[in-house]
Structure formats: C-alpha cells, structure tokens
Design an enzyme around this catalytic site. Structure first.
Site, PDB file in Angstrom:
ATOM      1  N   CYS A 405      30.406 -43.193  12.213  1.00 32.22           N
ATOM      2  CA  CYS A 405      28.965 -43.105  12.001  1.00 32.22           C
ATOM      3  C   CYS A 405      28.386 -44.331  11.311  1.00 32.22           C
ATOM      4  O   CYS A 405      27.283 -44.768  11.636  1.00 32.22           O
ATOM      5  CB  CYS A 405      28.613 -41.845  11.230  1.00 32.22           C
ATOM      6  SG  CYS A 405      29.442 -41.699   9.655  1.00 32.22           S
ATOM      7  N   HIS A 449      28.447 -38.750   5.978  1.00 31.70           N
ATOM      8  CA  HIS A 449      27.772 -39.233   7.179  1.00 31.70           C
ATOM      9  C   HIS A 449      26.837 -40.366   6.794  1.00 31.70           C
ATOM     10  O   HIS A 449      26.435 -40.500   5.636  1.00 31.70           O
ATOM     11  CB  HIS A 449      26.976 -38.069   7.806  1.00 31.70           C
ATOM     12  CG  HIS A 449      26.491 -38.339   9.188  1.00 31.70           C
ATOM     13  ND1 HIS A 449      27.293 -38.845  10.186  1.00 31.70           N
ATOM     14  CD2 HIS A 449      25.260 -38.171   9.755  1.00 31.70           C
ATOM     15  CE1 HIS A 449      26.598 -38.967  11.291  1.00 31.70           C
ATOM     16  NE2 HIS A 449      25.341 -38.564  11.065  1.00 31.70           N
ATOM     17  N   ASP A 465      19.347 -40.432  14.099  1.00 29.62           N
ATOM     18  CA  ASP A 465      20.804 -40.416  13.906  1.00 29.62           C
ATOM     19  C   ASP A 465      21.471 -40.944  15.157  1.00 29.62           C
ATOM     20  O   ASP A 465      21.614 -40.228  16.149  1.00 29.62           O
ATOM     21  CB  ASP A 465      21.269 -38.992  13.607  1.00 29.62           C
ATOM     22  CG  ASP A 465      22.724 -38.980  13.168  1.00 29.62           C
ATOM     23  OD1 ASP A 465      23.391 -40.025  13.315  1.00 29.62           O
ATOM     24  OD2 ASP A 465      23.190 -37.926  12.680  1.00 29.62           O
TER      25      ASP A 465
END
Lengths: 643, 319
Positions: A405, A449, A465
C-alpha cells in the site's frame, strides 16, 4: 525480628527453595539477556548438584567474587545498575547466587523474600492472564516454601501445600480491597523512558517503502473498538494516523510546523464508539475519519489526526464520535496547498507522465481516474516488493510494478502533485476483524495501511485509496484475502480453519475482557464504583480513608472469626497461662510438654526463691484442672500470693 | 529428696501416705536399685494387665516375678518355656482313671493366680498362642470343656532379646496383649555391690512373708479403676495416641486398645502415688512401658526406642 544465623537449615527443605527460585525467575528468561539466563541456569544446576551430592557449598570469597563479576557484567550490558531491566537482572542474579549460600534458615528466608519481590517484577513486563496464573502458582509455591522452612522435617508435602493454599485464600479479601481501593496513578508508575519505549511495533512517524509491509507481518493487536451501534461498512473503516506531507524523494514525513485548525462540515449522523489502544509510545490516537467529538484530553491537529498530550505508553481507553461523510477544509490556505504540491528533483519519468496526462485533460478528477486506471491494469499487490533505488517512484511505476500500500500511496501522491493537484499521504489502519464472541472490532498491526488524500476545489480534502484500485479485496475483506498464497503473512492471520478461528476469537475475547475489566480498572472506573457506593468525586484522600476502613473492617471480621473459633479454654487453664507468662517474664520458660509438676520440681533446683509460691499455684491448678472439683478460688488465691 | 522441702499444704507434691508402700519397700530390698521398674510392674498388675519383661539372662527377671507373687500373696506357678513345650503342658491334660473308669482333667500350671512364663519366646508359636489366648479370655478350653481361670489372673512373661539364638519372637498381635513391657537393665554400681555383698537375693525369697492376700487385690483394682481422669487428661491421652499415628518416626500408630491401656496404667501409677486423680505426669511416666513394644520404629524392624518415645512426648503440648 531476625532469625538467628546459626539455626541450621533442614537438608530436605532445599528442593523447595530451588523450586521457588526457578518459579520466580523463569519467566524473566524471555526478555533478559541470554548470557544472564545461561549463567543463572548453570548456577541452579551447580547448586542442585552440590545439594544432591551433599557437598560443601562454595566459600564466602568465591561468592563475593561471583557477585562482583555478575554486577560488572550487568553494568557492561546496561551501562547502569538502575532502572527496570538492570534492576531485575540484578535481582535474578542475586537469587541464583543465594542458592549457593543455603546454610542457615536465615538464608532460606532471604530466598523466600527475594522470591516474593521477584513475583512483583514480572508485572513490569506483562499483565496478561497466563502471567497472572503463573504468578499465582508461584506465589503458592513460595508461601509453601516459607511454611516448609519453618515446619521442620515432619511436615508432609501435601499438608504444606494445603496450608499455603489456605493462607493464600485468606489473603484474597485483602487483595480485592487493595485492588478496588488503592489510588490509581495516571500514566506509567514504573520504568525509565528508555525502558518504556523500547521495542514496540506500530506505525511510525515517517514512511519509507517497505515499513508498512514489515508491519503486516505482525499479528499483534493495535487497538480494539466497540461501536455503540452497528458496525459501519468495511470500506469506511479508515483509522487515521499521522498525515505525511513532506517528501524528500525517499522518505515521507509530517509537516513539522503548525497547521491551522481544521474546518469540518458534517454530512451524516455521527457514529459513537470506544477504542482501547495498546501502548505504542507515540502521541497519536486512532479515530475513524473524520472525528467529530474527542475525548477530553485529546487535541485535533490541522490534518485531522487526534493527538494525546502525552505519548501513549500504556493501554488506554477513549471515547469518540466520528462522521463517515464529511467535507474537510473546503477553504484551504495557500501555504498548505503549496506545501502539498512540492516535489523533490528526482523521479523525472513520473513527473513527465503526470504532466502529459494533465495536458490531455485539465480536470483533476480525470487525472485521478487515469492514475487509478493505470494501477488497476498493470500492477500487483504483494508483501514482497522488489527493492527500489534512487528514483524509487519511477522504478515502481515503470519497471517493477509490484508493491504494497505505501508504494501505491506514494506513487499516487507524486503523480497528483506533478499534475498540479495538491495531495498527501495518510497513514493509519484500515478495516479490522469483528470478534463474534464479544462484538469488539480487533485492529491488528497487519491492518496498517497508507492511502492518499487530494484537495479538490469545492470538495476539500478527499480520500483516494489507490490500493483499492489494485486490490479491491484488501479494503473489502482484509489483508489475508487480498494477498496471493505464499506471501509471508503471520501464521495467525492465515488460519482459515473454522474451529481454529473460533478458538482464536474466544481467546482474544477473554483477553479483551481481562484487559477491559481487570487491567483497565483505572481512575475513572474507580471513581464510578465509589460513586455507586455513595462516595462521589473521591480523591486520593477519600480513597485512603476507604482503604483504611475496609481493611480495618476485614481485620475486625477475621479477628472476630478467629476469636469465635478459638478452642474453648478452661478458666483454670487460662489462669495457668497467666502464671506461665509471669514465669516467662522472670526468665523461667516452660515447654508445652513439660508438666506443671515437673516445672515445680525443676524450680526447686533452679530458682529456689520462686519454688515455694509456684509449688502452691501448681498444686491448686492441678486440683482445679485434673481433680474432681474445679476450685478456682484456691488457684486465684495462690496466684495472688506470687511475688 | 527435693520433695520433702515442700510443706504439707501441697499434698500432690509431697510424700503423702502411699498405698502398698510396704510391699514396694520390701520388693526394693530384694531387687536392688530397680524401684521404678518394680512400681511399674505393680501398677501393671493393679491395672489388670499382663506384664512382659524383656532383657538378657541374669538380670533378675524371674526374681522380680517371684517377689511380686510372694508379697501379694498370690498362688504362683511357673512354666519354663522350651522349644518342645506343648500346649497341653500349659493348659493341662485329661487322664483315664482306671478305678472310676472315666477321664479326669489334671489342670496345668496355668490354673494359678500368677503365672510366670519364663523365656516365652523359646517356645513354638503354637504353644505361645495357647498361653496368650488364655490371657486374653481368662479361660481355657481343653478337650471340649471350657474352664475358668482363677481370679485374679496375671501373667508375667519374660523373654530374651529377640536376636538371641533359638527364639521365636512374639508377633505384634500377641505383644499387644501385654499391657506393659519392661526392661530391667544392669543395676547401678552401688546396687550391684550390695548384691554381691548380700550373697544373692534369691535366698531371701524363701523368707518373704505375704503382705497382702489374693482376696484384697480385686478391691484394690476397683479402687484403681475409680481414680479420676479429668477431661483435659483424656484429651492428653488422645493427643499422644494421635501424635503416634502422625509421627513419621513410627511405622504405625497406637491402637485404641493401647490408648485404653495407657489410661489404665496411668490410673494405677497415680493411685500408687497416693492420688485419686490422674495427672499428665502419670501418663508420661507409664508411656514408655505401655507404648514401646506396640510401636515399630521406621528405621529397622526393632521396637521404638526410648528416644522415640521421649520425642513423642515432646511433640504433644499438655492441654
């Protein structure tokens, strides 16, 4: 009162002392330096061998030398003898060496007292259920050892253990009173800062490629959440941590200065929940985007991160409300926008690409779509991304195309900034796993994250995202389902067997209950409890009074019980006890098995001045106690005639 | 003696008139330097128990038994136990009388008031048990007919220490039937000098005149049984018995029968001291002779030692 040093120790009590020492020292092996554990184990073995062979114990000078050597080694390891770790190491070493000096009963008492103290030190490191159970057992064992040391060789193992269990059970009410009423001190009670902050896993304040991926290997629990209402949808569960605005080409950092207070427009009903955050030694608290009501002692930063006033060292509970639909800083200052457009000189190919896209279509939304589209088409989500070099974003975007991520978030923000859209990286946690047993949402380190936030005119800062574009299941189902098989995830997370998963849920629910109810009994809960008993707003003085009163009540009750169950004593016997005390004051001691008649005969030879009146008392006592008629008058008269 | 200095207001501590004092004094003249053992033996008879004297040959076991029989005016007989002794030699046999054409029972030596069973452990177990059954039940069954033994009936058995050659040691169940077991031990030097100067004591036996007669003895026994044992004293006996069961020094503890015997012996001891109540001192005084042959020490298979009993006494607080 001191125990005479010359009183020899019963040979068969030694195994008890060894057992007590091992039980109190063993859990420290998990966190102390391994050389110390090895030395301690060797010392135990040596002492045990000496006992087994009935050899002479090492002499005084050798012991002094060993202690000096041990202190020097601890000093060399920790550079001090004070503080939690060196202090505990010192105690463990002394405990082991004391076992080489078990000569008299006094040495045994030292071992027992040291054992009790060592029990306490385990709570510096762990307050979990297994620790509690282990320490309870060790406490039992140490108490039994104390009894055994005093009991002589006649005591049986079972009798000793039973006696110790009864004693421990009798101390339970006092333990409860102390637990409920002892004044709670906010913040850590023990430990120097370097101790308390060492070796914690969790989000850090900066982001480099790979550091969140390394977090994903940890199944440790970051925090737990209990929602007042229903659980919000999974794709809304973004727990905001530090916001990173400064990028030097490799490392992302938060903006060091002060950002103006955020402007929030709430677009939906707030969600209420309570988080129980494990200590992570940082100041930020984790709240759902975007927090609307904060706990009393928390501050909202300009980037919507909630900060505590002190670093969170211990487990803490907080209440929040958050709105899941919001507008954040629709009006933004020029300085902030400029800051979020800044780029270092490297990664030329990425900058070029973004400029080309911007030239094709000038709308920011089009730029976002282009980037997400690129990720969705050609990129892989993996925990084991290849290493990146000088122009990390270029290499990722054009060569490796594999990342976690933080790679996607960083690359996305760089593309946005190059395309003229203000953007920044937000780190935190995403998702969590609901424990069906107690209803808590459990968020682990593996849920860490990173995502991006872009500023759009008229809409303010909007969350984007990029990981969701690459791997939608990461957001919808969690990391375990998002990663391909064979990725190095912790074993706990890979469990897909139902019964194992249930078992894990149960165990974590028990642990959570323990943490919430037992360990989490803090100042507020104490205050609530006292308020329920009619003592609102109790400060430490009230607590001390309550503690004293409760203890006094308990003591009185136990005293009354003991008096009530005291063996009923004959009045003659009571008078005789008085005579014995009288004689003891005159240095005449009567063993419990010595008959009064024998005592009278002995006094003739030893203390002629006392013999005559005592003989009369003995006479009257024997007649009263063993004769047919209990004539106390004569006994009292004889006692009155004692000089 | 220290006792004499205490004024008469304290009769428990002083030398109050003691029953049977003449008997004991006379016996002391025959068996020199063993006054405690003599008193224990008399106490045993007064408590209605049988006595076992165990020691090496030549220490005066038989003399003691004979002296007591003479002085108490008891009808006395003696059996010397040997390995070929048969039960009928003790209980008696029936013989056929030709002139009356019928069997006539000739009572054996057991039909007496005081039986001295000398060196009982030289006989075979079969013969031993014939005697011991008679001791327990007070009757003899021979040839289908049960005959009562005379009253009172005492057995004083002597035995040599078990490790001597040619002995059949008494099993524990048989030992339990003796109320007391005494060891005489060597006399002290002064007593032995008097013994040598006096030219042996057995010859005096013939000149002994009975000081009592057999008919008074049951009355004395009733008096002894009436000696008061207060509640705390019974507690003390119980505590001692219980402690013998808990003590790790012994293989097993004292039986309830031993507890009864201990109390009876303590009563007799108190009565001999001229008291009508039992004191813990009495219990402590008789405990070694009542308990030692009933307890086995854990180390070795021997009887409990005197030190074990002393430790037992020291482990129990007087209530």
């Amino acid at each position: 009162m001191s125990t005479p040093a010359k009183e020899a120790l019963d040979h068969s009590a030694t195994p008890w002392l060894f057992l007590a020492a091992v039980a109190t020292v063993a859990p420290h092996f998990a966190h102390q330096p391994s050389w110390l554990s090895v030395c301690v184990a060797l010392t135990f073995a040596w002492g045990g061998w000496l006992w087994w062979q009935d050899r002479r114990l090492p002499g005084r000078w050798l012991l002094v030398l060993l202690v000096a050597g041990g202190c020097a080694a601890i000093l060399a390891e920790f550079h001090t003898l004070f503080g939690r770790d060196p202090g505990v190491a010192l105690l463990v070493m002394l405990m082991a060496l004391k076992l080489l000096e078990l000569k008299s009963r006094r040495d045994a008492i030292v071992v027992v007292i040291l054992g009790y103290f060592l029990l306490l030190t385990h709570y510096f490191y762990s307050q979990s259920i297994p620790t509690g159970l282990w320490l309870l057992t060790a406490l039992w064992l140490v108490t039994a050892t104390l009894i055994r040391v005093h009991g002589g060789s006649a005591a049986t193992t079972r009798g000793t253990l039973r006696h110790a269990a009864v004693l421990a059970a009798q101390s339970l009410p006092f333990m409860l009173v102390l637990y409920l009423l002892f004044p709670r001190i906010p913040g850590p009670l023990w430990g120097l800062p370097q101790d308390a902050h060492a070796g914690r896993t969790g989000l850090s304040e900066t982001m480099t490629p790979g550091n969140i991926a390394s977090l994903a290997q940890s199944s440790e629990i970051a925090f737990r959440v209990l929602f007042d209402g229903a659980l919000p949808p999974r794709d809304k569960l973004y727990w905001r941590g530090p916001v990173l605005e400064a990028f030097d080409g490799r490392i992302w950092r938060p903006y060091p200065g002060v950002t103006p207070h955020p402007q929030l427009a709430l677009l939906s009903q707030p969600v209420d929940y309570q988080t129980t955050l494990e200590g992570h030694s940082q100041r930020w608290l984790l709240a759902l985007d975007a927090p609307s009501t904060l706990p009393a002692d928390a501050i909202l930063s300009g980037t919507l991160t909630v900060n505590a006033r002190q670093p969170v060292v211990n487990r803490q509970r907080h209440r929040f409300s958050s709105v899941l639909d919001y507008r954040f800083n629709v009006e933004e200052t020029q300085a902030v926008l400029q800051r979020n457009l800044a780029l270092p000189g490297n990664n030329p190919r990425s900058v070029d690409l973004a400029r080309r896209w911007r030239a094709e279509n000038s709308s920011p939304q089009a730029l976002i779509d282009k980037a997400l589209d690129l990720f969705a088409r050609e990129f892989f989500y993996t925990l084991r991304p290849p290493l990146l070099g000088e122009n990390g974003i270029d290499e990722f975007l054009f060569t490796t195309r594999r990342g976690f991520c933080e790679h996607f978030a960083a690359a996305f923000v760089v593309l946005m900034r190059a395309g003229g859209v203000p953007a920044r990286v937000v780190t935190g946690y995403q998702g969590g796993e609901r424990n069906p047993v107690d209803g808590f949402l459990v968020v682990r380190q593996s849920d860490a994250h990173a995502w991006a936030e872009v500023w759009l005119a008229g809409r303010g800062w909007v969350r984007v995202d990029p990981t969701a574009a690459v791997s939608p299941s990461r957001i919808e189902a969690g990391i375990a389902d998002a990663l391909p098989a064979g990725e190095p995830l912790p074993a706990l997370l890979q469990v897909r067997t139902d019964w194992l998963r249930t078992l894990r849920h149960r165990w974590e629910a028990i642990n959570n209950a323990w943490n919430q109810q037992v360990i989490g009994f803090d100042r507020e809960r104490q205050r609530d409890l006292l308020a329920r008993f009619g003592l609102p707003d109790a400060d430490w003085r009230d607590l001390a009074i309550a503690l004293g009163t409760a203890t006094a009540l308990l003591l009185t009750a136990s005293l009354a019980w003991a008096l009530y169950h005291r063996p009923h004593r004959d009045p003659a016997a009571r008078l005789w006890q008085k005579v014995l005390r009288y004689l003891a004051r005159r240095q005449v001691h009567c063993a419990p098995w010595e008959t009064p008649l024998a005592l009278a005969v002995r006094l003739k030879a030893e203390r002629p001045e006392l013999a005559e009146p005592v003989a009369q008392v003995v006479e009257a006592y024997l007649l009263a106690r063993y004769g047919t008629a209990c004539d106390l008058k004569m006994l009292r008269a004889a006692i009155a005639r004692l000089p | 003696m220290v006792m004499k200095k205490v004024p008469m207001s304290t009769p428990l501590l002083s030398a109050s008139p003691r029953p049977l004092a003449p008997v004991l004094a006379r016996a002391d003249e025959i068996i020199l330097g063993k006054s405690t053992e003599i008193r224990l033996a008399v106490a045993c008879l007064l408590a209605g128990g049988h006595l076992l004297i165990e020691d090496l040959p030549g220490l005066g076991k038989t003399t003691l038994a004979q002296t007591l029989a003479h002085l108490l005016g008891l009808q006395f007989s003696r059996i010397q136990f040997t390995s070929d002794l048969l039960p009928a030699d003790i209980t008696g046999v029936s013989i056929f009388e030709r002139e009356r054409s019928e069997f006539r029972f000739l009572p054996g030596p057991i039909f007496s008031q005081l039986l001295l069973a000398d060196e009982i452990n030289r006989a075979t177990p079969k013969t031993q048990s014939a005697l011991l059954e008679a001791m327990e039940e007070g009757q003899v069954t021979a040839e289908g007919e049960t005959r009562r033994l005379p009253q009172p009936f005492f057995v004083i058995a002597t035995q040599n220490p078990a490790h001597q050659i040619g002995t059949f040691p008494l099993p524990e169940s048989q030992l339990d039937r003796f109320l007391m077991r005494l060891e005489l031990g060597y006399p002290d030097q002064a007593a032995e000098r008097r013994l040598l100067a006096g030219g042996g004591q057995r010859q005096h036996l013939d000149q002994l005149l009975p000081l009592l007669d057999a008919s008074t003895l049951p009355g004395l026994q009733r008096e002894v049984a009436a000696v008061h044992a207060a509640e705390p004293l019974i507690d003390y006996v119980l505590a001692l018995v219980e402690a013998s069961r808990q003590a790790p020094a012994f293989q097993h503890g004292l039986s309830p029968r031993a507890g009864l015997g201990l109390l009876a012996a303590a009563r007799a001891w108190a009565w001999l001291a001229g008291r009508n109540m039992v004191l813990p001192d009495d219990v402590q005084a008789v405990l070694p002779s009542v308990a030692r042959h009933r307890l086995r020490s854990l180390q070795g298979s021997d009887h409990a030692s005197a030190e074990d009993i002393a430790a037992l006494i020291r482990s129990v607080a007087i209530p």
